[in-house]
Design an enzyme around this catalytic site. Sequence first.
Site, PDB file in Angstrom:
ATOM      1  N   GLY A   1       0.824  -1.204   0.000  1.00  0.00           N
ATOM      2  CA  GLY A   1       0.000   0.000   0.000  1.00  0.00           C
ATOM      3  C   GLY A   1       0.855   1.250   0.000  1.00  0.00           C
ATOM      4  N   SER A   2       0.380   2.278   0.693  1.00  0.00           N
ATOM      5  CA  SER A   2       1.050   3.582   0.650  1.00  0.00           C
ATOM      6  C   SER A   2       2.375   3.630   1.402  1.00  0.00           C
ATOM      7  CB  SER A   2       0.113   4.657   1.201  1.00  0.00           C
ATOM      8  OG  SER A   2      -0.994   4.822   0.337  1.00  0.00           O
ATOM      9  N   THR A   3       2.700   2.568   2.160  1.00  0.00           N
ATOM     10  CA  THR A   3       4.034   2.555   2.786  1.00  0.00           C
ATOM     11  C   THR A   3       5.126   2.471   1.718  1.00  0.00           C
ATOM     12  OG1 THR A   3       4.029   0.132   3.019  1.00  0.00           O
ATOM     13  CG2 THR A   3       3.114   1.418   4.841  1.00  0.00           C
ATOM     14  N   PHE A   4       4.750   2.097   0.498  1.00  0.00           N
ATOM     15  CA  PHE A   4       5.700   1.998  -0.610  1.00  0.00           C
ATOM     16  C   PHE A   4       6.031   3.363  -1.210  1.00  0.00           C
ATOM     17  CE2 PHE A   4       6.780   0.727  -5.081  1.00  0.00           C
ATOM     18  CZ  PHE A   4       7.814  -0.144  -4.794  1.00  0.00           C
ATOM     19  N   LYS A   5       5.275   4.391  -0.862  1.00  0.00           N
ATOM     20  CA  LYS A   5       5.428   5.699  -1.493  1.00  0.00           C
ATOM     21  C   LYS A   5       6.770   6.362  -1.174  1.00  0.00           C
ATOM     22  CE  LYS A   5       0.467   6.612  -1.903  1.00  0.00           C
ATOM     23  NZ  LYS A   5      -0.720   7.301  -1.339  1.00  0.00           N
TER      24      LYS A   5
END
Length: 629
Positions: A322-326
């Site tokens: 999810g957005s932890t990859f951003k």
Amino acid sequence: MALLNEDHGRFKTFSRRALMLGGGKLALLGLLAGRMYYLQVVEGEKYATLAEDNRVSLRLLPPPRGRILDRFGAPLAVNNQNYRVLLVAEQANDMTTTLDRLTRIIPIDESDRERILREVRQKRAFVPVTVRENLSWEKVSQVEVNAPDLAGISIDVGQTRHYPHGAEMAHVLGYVAAVAEHELTGDPLLELPGFRVGKSGLEKRYDEKLRGSAGTSQVEVNAVGRTIRELKREEGQPGSDLILTLDGELQGFVQRRLSGEKSASSIVLDVETGDVLAMGSVPSYDPNAFNFGLSNSEWRALVNNPQHPLTNKAIGGLYNPGSTFKMVVALAALEAGIGAGHEVYCPGFYKLGNARFHCWRRWGHGKLNMVEGIKNSCDVYFYELARRVGIDRIAEMAKRFGLGETVGIDLPGERGGTVPTKEWKRAYIGEPWQGGETLVAAIGQGFVLTTPLQLAVMTARLASGKAVRPHLAHGLSGRDEDVTPVVERAFPDLEVPLPHLDVVRAGMDAVVNEKGGTAYGKRIRQEGWEMAGKTGTAQVRRITMAERRQGVIKNEDLPWRRRDHALFVGFAPVDKPRYCCAVVVEHGGGGSTTAAPIVRDVLVETQRRDPARRGAPAQVAGKPAGTET
């Protein structure tokens, strides 16, 4: 005269025959004497040795298994006395009567009775057969009191593995069990009745070190192999104690904090040394049950449980990050020359060709720079960055932070995950890469799969700027010996400029500690303990256009298995990072509502205990790896 000559001839014939017979006898006696001389003089020492070997039997004695201790010396796996009931068939007048009487004291079901009778038939009458292990002292007393009525029954004392913390440590420590046929390597120690080996976790990873070396017992036996007396005994060398980087009390706190969820996992790392301070996974199981022996129904309940309690999800669970990859996408953009001040306008969606890619915030975020994009977790901002940078550059940056491949932790069962590239898709799927797949990957969806451990390593590397590698074992220690370190704790710097890391850290700080950040309400309020972090919500279902028009269904209104996964990664303190934590809650809904509070509570407890600054993992010397009472 003729008669005299005839008698003389007969005498000469008899004399020759007697001489020949006597010579033959002498020759046979000579051969016998020579053979006896050869056997008793020439080969005497050899046959004396063989005779002694037939009289004296050398038997192996299992060594005490090494203990497993936490970083402060607290025992996590020990050896307890194991009282077991033995049956000697030749001493039992009536096997059925003996077992019937014994059943009144300790339960023996039909399957146990069949197993006992089968072993009795297979073994010699004087060889003891184990009836039941792990008896309580009360049951031992009852058996001893009734011994006159239990012909052939006796009590024996051995050792059994015990895990004081039960399910709290199960996925890290693993368990021991009887040696399976495919595990036999020719080592006679493995063939000893009742010998246990590590089957999972650290028990399996360090089994040979924990196992020790066998002792020997020389016993005198008679012609049929029955023991007469013990002549000599040498105890085995106990296995080495394994000292871990874990803080046992912190581990218990993490496991209890996760226990309110159906399925979740968490990792706590020292960002400087890579020490794993805690590793939780729920649901769990009791490793002691494997020592006592699981019934078929108990085993099926574990294997068929849809939440997979036997799986260590921290290292074996694969999830879209999810957005932890951003943060990875942001660093790839910075390396590609896109500055932190680059602004993108978010109207709530992003168009690529005829396709429309939505932001999580339906009405959009307006104009944002990079730090604001991380703070608000704006999907549109990262769609734009990913389109400009490309999937291959993003994948290369992800690899530097330990994503999409095993990180080499000293536990069996670690999975690698996936960070896709154009070449990867062509090789594994046989299709060319599509531009829309880059946008989906930018927000940690699509083909991107990581483990919670990888997310923790990514966070540790972001916080420290070093290529940190996690490990659970600090060292091995024998009796009165110094600790032998297992791993190095010096790590090279990441090939990422410090100003780039500072931009991402500032964004993670804003996520938690600035109003409007996606986890502002879950911040740590203690001064000096503040955390920085990033929320993540990974979809497990596709949201249709019709649903978007009518309003996206809230997670709490969906069946559990259709809810989004909740993720959060964080480090603390913000100003001088020392600890990091990653949490994944399966079908937990939003990362800010479910996962962030868990990370907050864990990092507060970690800083309160401050295990890194309380000292390195300690040696517990002078106490052998023997029986705990």
